[in-house]
Motif scaffolding. Structure first.
Motif, PDB file in Angstrom:
ATOM      1  N   ASP A 447      -8.060   2.734  -7.400  1.00  0.00           N
ATOM      2  CA  ASP A 447      -7.426   3.571  -8.323  1.00  0.00           C
ATOM      3  C   ASP A 447      -6.141   3.926  -7.544  1.00  0.00           C
ATOM      4  N   THR A 448      -5.801   3.911  -6.459  1.00  0.00           N
ATOM      5  CA  THR A 448      -4.464   4.219  -5.757  1.00  0.00           C
ATOM      6  C   THR A 448      -3.777   3.236  -5.152  1.00  0.00           C
ATOM      7  N   VAL A 449      -2.912   2.571  -5.997  1.00  0.00           N
ATOM      8  CA  VAL A 449      -2.252   1.627  -5.412  1.00  0.00           C
ATOM      9  C   VAL A 449      -0.762   1.973  -5.106  1.00  0.00           C
ATOM     10  N   LEU A 450      -0.148   1.857  -3.953  1.00  0.00           N
ATOM     11  CA  LEU A 450       0.943   2.052  -3.857  1.00  0.00           C
ATOM     12  C   LEU A 450       2.185   1.083  -4.162  1.00  0.00           C
ATOM     13  N   GLU A 451       3.007   1.616  -5.016  1.00  0.00           N
ATOM     14  CA  GLU A 451       4.177   0.720  -5.656  1.00  0.00           C
ATOM     15  C   GLU A 451       5.109   0.034  -4.454  1.00  0.00           C
ATOM     16  N   THR A 452       5.392   1.098  -3.248  1.00  0.00           N
ATOM     17  CA  THR A 452       6.302   0.547  -2.104  1.00  0.00           C
ATOM     18  C   THR A 452       5.986   1.553  -1.113  1.00  0.00           C
ATOM     19  N   VAL A 453       6.438   1.181   0.084  1.00  0.00           N
ATOM     20  CA  VAL A 453       6.435   2.376   1.094  1.00  0.00           C
ATOM     21  C   VAL A 453       7.778   2.535   1.660  1.00  0.00           C
ATOM     22  N   ASP A 454       8.060   3.781   2.072  1.00  0.00           N
ATOM     23  CA  ASP A 454       9.301   4.308   2.822  1.00  0.00           C
ATOM     24  C   ASP A 454       8.987   3.851   4.297  1.00  0.00           C
ATOM     25  N   PRO A 455      10.007   2.973   4.944  1.00  0.00           N
ATOM     26  CA  PRO A 455       9.483   2.459   6.191  1.00  0.00           C
ATOM     27  C   PRO A 455      10.034   3.737   7.158  1.00  0.00           C
ATOM     28  N   GLU A 456      10.609   4.721   6.880  1.00  0.00           N
ATOM     29  CA  GLU A 456      10.742   5.859   7.863  1.00  0.00           C
ATOM     30  C   GLU A 456       9.140   6.359   8.230  1.00  0.00           C
ATOM     31  N   GLY A 457       9.457   6.531   9.775  1.00  0.00           N
ATOM     32  CA  GLY A 457       8.272   6.862  10.463  1.00  0.00           C
ATOM     33  C   GLY A 457       7.424   5.968  10.731  1.00  0.00           C
ATOM     34  N   ASP A 458       7.731   4.518  10.644  1.00  0.00           N
ATOM     35  CA  ASP A 458       6.791   3.471  10.970  1.00  0.00           C
ATOM     36  C   ASP A 458       5.364   3.627  10.604  1.00  0.00           C
ATOM     37  N   PRO A 459       5.117   3.562   9.163  1.00  0.00           N
ATOM     38  CA  PRO A 459       3.719   3.887   8.803  1.00  0.00           C
ATOM     39  C   PRO A 459       2.788   2.850   9.138  1.00  0.00           C
ATOM     40  N   LEU A 460       1.559   3.082   8.919  1.00  0.00           N
ATOM     41  CA  LEU A 460       0.508   2.249   8.932  1.00  0.00           C
ATOM     42  C   LEU A 460      -0.027   2.127   7.756  1.00  0.00           C
ATOM     43  N   VAL A 461      -0.079   1.071   7.120  1.00  0.00           N
ATOM     44  CA  VAL A 461      -0.671   0.960   5.642  1.00  0.00           C
ATOM     45  C   VAL A 461      -1.961  -0.103   5.660  1.00  0.00           C
ATOM     46  N   LEU A 462      -3.011   0.540   5.158  1.00  0.00           N
ATOM     47  CA  LEU A 462      -4.204  -0.259   5.145  1.00  0.00           C
ATOM     48  C   LEU A 462      -4.297  -0.489   3.571  1.00  0.00           C
ATOM     49  N   ALA A 463      -4.532  -1.693   3.223  1.00  0.00           N
ATOM     50  CA  ALA A 463      -4.509  -2.084   1.769  1.00  0.00           C
ATOM     51  C   ALA A 463      -5.680  -3.241   1.510  1.00  0.00           C
ATOM     52  N   THR A 464      -6.229  -3.223   0.486  1.00  0.00           N
ATOM     53  CA  THR A 464      -7.092  -4.165   0.178  1.00  0.00           C
ATOM     54  C   THR A 464      -6.576  -5.549  -0.442  1.00  0.00           C
ATOM     55  N   PRO A 465      -6.911  -6.675  -0.523  1.00  0.00           N
ATOM     56  CA  PRO A 465      -6.170  -7.659  -0.994  1.00  0.00           C
ATOM     57  C   PRO A 465      -5.679  -7.693  -2.386  1.00  0.00           C
ATOM     58  N   GLY A 466      -4.401  -7.676  -2.458  1.00  0.00           N
ATOM     59  CA  GLY A 466      -3.756  -7.607  -3.762  1.00  0.00           C
ATOM     60  C   GLY A 466      -2.976  -6.320  -4.013  1.00  0.00           C
ATOM     61  N   ALA A 467      -3.589  -5.331  -3.213  1.00  0.00           N
ATOM     62  CA  ALA A 467      -2.818  -4.155  -3.274  1.00  0.00           C
ATOM     63  C   ALA A 467      -1.938  -3.687  -2.290  1.00  0.00           C
ATOM     64  N   GLU A 468      -1.299  -4.500  -1.507  1.00  0.00           N
ATOM     65  CA  GLU A 468      -0.544  -4.405  -0.673  1.00  0.00           C
ATOM     66  C   GLU A 468       1.121  -4.127  -0.934  1.00  0.00           C
ATOM     67  N   PRO A 469       1.483  -2.881  -0.441  1.00  0.00           N
ATOM     68  CA  PRO A 469       2.696  -2.303  -1.173  1.00  0.00           C
ATOM     69  C   PRO A 469       4.005  -3.214  -0.270  1.00  0.00           C
ATOM     70  N   PRO A 470       4.870  -3.671  -0.991  1.00  0.00           N
ATOM     71  CA  PRO A 470       6.238  -4.167  -0.081  1.00  0.00           C
ATOM     72  C   PRO A 470       6.731  -3.086   0.477  1.00  0.00           C
ATOM     73  N   VAL A 471       7.456  -3.360   1.528  1.00  0.00           N
ATOM     74  CA  VAL A 471       8.322  -2.213   2.267  1.00  0.00           C
ATOM     75  C   VAL A 471       9.659  -3.013   2.558  1.00  0.00           C
ATOM     76  N   PRO A 472      10.790  -1.995   2.302  1.00  0.00           N
ATOM     77  CA  PRO A 472      11.920  -2.606   2.669  1.00  0.00           C
ATOM     78  C   PRO A 472      12.275  -3.182   3.920  1.00  0.00           C
ATOM     79  N   GLY A 473      12.921  -4.237   4.291  1.00  0.00           N
ATOM     80  CA  GLY A 473      12.936  -4.853   5.431  1.00  0.00           C
ATOM     81  C   GLY A 473      11.620  -5.719   6.086  1.00  0.00           C
ATOM     82  N   GLY A 474      10.585  -5.514   5.314  1.00  0.00           N
ATOM     83  CA  GLY A 474       9.266  -6.164   5.712  1.00  0.00           C
ATOM     84  C   GLY A 474       8.499  -5.386   6.936  1.00  0.00           C
ATOM     85  N   TYR A 475       7.204  -5.963   6.907  1.00  0.00           N
ATOM     86  CA  TYR A 475       6.287  -5.160   7.998  1.00  0.00           C
ATOM     87  C   TYR A 475       6.731  -5.995   9.324  1.00  0.00           C
TER      88      TYR A 475
END
Length: 631
Positions: A447-475
């Motif tokens: 029920d909680t799907v991130l639309e995008t992710v702020d690259p500041e702070g080098d986040p670690l994103v755990l996502a289920t298939p199909g719910a991977e949020p894009p991040v500017p510049g890429g992972y």
């Protein structure tokens, strides 16, 4: 002869009954002569009650013997059903053993009077020539766009590279089509993709050159956008599967992005797939075709191998350069037992200079539990259903009856310790959070799907298939966990679906990124080679051996066990291979019918006859699906 002299309206009545799936003639009374036009909504008396319908055409006379009933009311004189969409509805109903009325419910949104009252606007101006720079990365890519600009109708399958903005490439192709005087329909899987592509289209084509159509829009906005298309104000439609039927005038191109996504499969009768809707339109109108995605499905590969579609791919050197380098590990270290989170994963995350994406196949916390001592699956003492845990401090809960189990004890050995053979992204996030306290850990899924992710702070994103949020510049690093779990699902499409999700996740990487996949090295070689075409070709070859779609046609018939038993004993044509019945749940079974591809329409016709016989006899209906995504 003018319209006023044509006093017979051929009406397609809104009824789901198969044996009534045909037009009916009604007389046009004097007071409605000016209001009744082809394509308008009317109400007619049918089987003793007033029902909705669409006027397909006006005629001089009728073959019906006797006096015709009159059209009772004109709901609106707005011609919302075009001849092309009416023909499409008929073709899809025949293809999927359904009714044209069911297709039109998917094709034409509900009327909104206030939106209809808006006067027609001037057609949008043709977009500027934005070139075809996005296509230069692909062999024959620029030639595809040039052919569209010249008024031709090329057909192609595109395998998109990471970071090459497929929405921009499609916008360039659409611009070429519109400048040639034709229109385009573009379908993407979900509203998140629509929002992203909508912004790119507005920037490339201009703010008023297209409309977005989705079933999630508010009724007034959706109907207003639909009218802008049907009135010829715009020639470009972007949207989800609802947009596939948009009445674009002079259709020159149909596009589908990520056709393997199950959101393209319509969950309502007659269950058409967006890809098949668009291909049917292309065949009937002579429009160009573009099937695009990071991965490739067996259906698209079949079109390429038949020569019906050309192949647009990058050369091998470009492919290797653009896709991240994938390291595959089976989780073992120095002969020890396999670890779910092997050292290679931690080393890659620790060395990453930027955001990290970890794809976890299961959502939730601990989705499968077993005894630590004897490995017996943990079950509910009430119904014997499987147990799960939603978070670390939550009690065990039965997945079937939702009973809480505060004090569990193994029924085999009496043990009280539990292990989790399968864990979800929430539990995995706890493990990564403990291992990397300097990184912000985010989760995306359910029920909680991130639309995008702020690259500041080098986040670690755990996502289920199909719910991977894009991040500017890429992972900087992409980790694919538990690949064996994705491949272990009971689904005929499991391999191509797993690779589709893996390639989509890898496509979110930055240039020069690193990727780690935890699984069998021999199984995941297509990821190492960045070769989605090889996966599709292998899948198509295996489908040919088993005569499954797209090589063959397949249909499922679901119903109560007594009804399916009767159908199983029915005399079917010699070309039909009858499999089953297969039990679904208590009291319900499934019959599977398989035929060669050339007999697909004949099978649909037989199934339509079965449905018509049952509806005419007022018997319990059965659920018929032709070429279902899963069975």
């Amino acid at each position: 002869m003018n319209q006023a002299q044509r006093r017979v309206a051929r009406v397609l009545v809104d009824t789901p009954l198969s044996h009534l799936d045909r037009p009916f003639d009604y007389a046009v009374p004097d007071e409605l002569v000016e209001a009744v036009v082809p394509g308008c909504r009317v109400k007619v008396r049918f089987a003793g009650r007033l029902v909705d319908g669409f006027v397909l055409e006006l005629a001089d006379d009728s073959e019906h013997d006797g006096k015709l009933a009159a059209v009772a009311k004109v709901v609106s004189s707005e011609p919302v059903l075009t001849p092309e969409v009416a023909a499409l509805a008929r073709a899809l109903a025949d293809r999927y053993a359904g009714t044209a009325a069911d297709v039109l419910r998917l094709a034409i949104p509900p009327r909104h009077a206030r939106a209809e009252a808006h006067p027609p606007a001037e057609p949008s101006p043709r977009p500027p020539d934005i070139g075809n720079a996005s296509w230069h990365a692909y062999v024959h890519g620029a030639a595809f766009v040039e052919a569209l600009a010249a008024g031709e109708s090329p057909r192609a399958v595109l395998n998109a590279l990471p970071r090459h903005e497929p929405e921009r490439a499609v916008a360039e192709a659409v611009s070429a089509v519109v400048r040639s005087g034709r229109g385009a329909v573009v379908c993407v899987p979900d509203v998140r993709e629509v929002a992203r592509w909508h912004a790119a289209f507005a920037e490339a084509l201009g703010p008023d050159a297209h409309v977005a159509l989705t079933a999630a829009d508010k009724p007034a906005a959706r109907y207003r956008n639909f009218l802008r298309v049907s009135r010829g104000e715009v020639q470009v439609v972007l949207g989800t599967r609802a947009a596939a039927y948009a009445p674009v005038r002079d259709l020159g191109l149909v596009v589908i992005w990520d056709d393997g996504d199950d959101l393209h499969a319509e969950p309502r009768a007659p269950y058409p797939h967006t890809r098949e809707v668009l291909l049917t339109r292309a065949i009937e109108t002579g429009a160009g075709v573009l099937i695009a995605g990071h991965a490739r499905m067996a259906e698209a590969q079949s079109l390429v191998q038949q020569g019906w579609c050309a192949e647009i791919v990058a050369d091998q050197a470009s492919r290797r350069r653009e896709w991240p380098v994938v390291e595959v590990t089976d989780g073992t270290e120095h002969g020890a037992a396999a670890a779910r989170l092997p050292a290679a994963v931690f080393q890659a995350v620790r060395a990453a200079e930027g955001p990290v994406l970890v794809q976890v196949p299961r959502r939730g916390y601990r989705t499968s539990l077993a005894c630590q001592d004897c490995r017996t699956p943990a079950s509910c003492p009430q119904c014997h259903g499987p147990l799960l845990q939603h978070r670390a401090d939550a009690p065990l809960v039965c997945r079937w009856c939702a009973t809480e189990v505060p004090r569990w004890r193994c029924t085999e050995c009496g043990g009280t310790r539990l292990r989790a053979p399968v864990v979800g992204q929430l539990r995995t996030a706890e493990e990564f959070g403990a291992a990397f306290p300097d990184r912000t850990v985010l989760t995306s899924g359910g029920d909680t799907v991130l639309e995008t992710v702020d690259p500041e702070g080098d986040p670690l994103v755990l996502a289920t298939p199909g719910a991977e949020p894009p991040v500017p510049g890429g992972y900087a690093v992409v980790v694919l966990l538990d690949t064996w779990l994705m491949l272990g699902r009971d689904d005929v499409r499991v391999v191509e679906e797993s690779y589709r999700r893996w390639f989509n996740a890898l496509a979110l990487s930055a240039f020069g990124a690193r990727a780690v996949a935890v699984g069998d090295t021999t199984v995941l070689q297509a990821l190492v080679r960045a070769d989605p075409v090889a996966v599709a070709a292998r899948e198509l070859s295996e489908r040919a051996e088993t005569h499954l779609p797209p090589v063959g046609r397949l249909a499922t018939v679901d119903g109560t066990d007594d009804v399916i038993g009767v159908l199983a004993r029915r005399s079917w044509p010699a070309f039909v291979d009858v499999l089953g019945p297969v039990p679904l749940e208590p009291g319900r079974e499934r019959l599977i019918l398989r035929v060669p591809r050339r007999e697909g329409l004949a099978l649909a016709g037989v199934l339509k006859q079965v449905a018509s016989e049952r509806s005419a006899a007022k018997e319990t209906p059965v659920r018929i699906q032709v070429d279902p995504v899963a069975f």
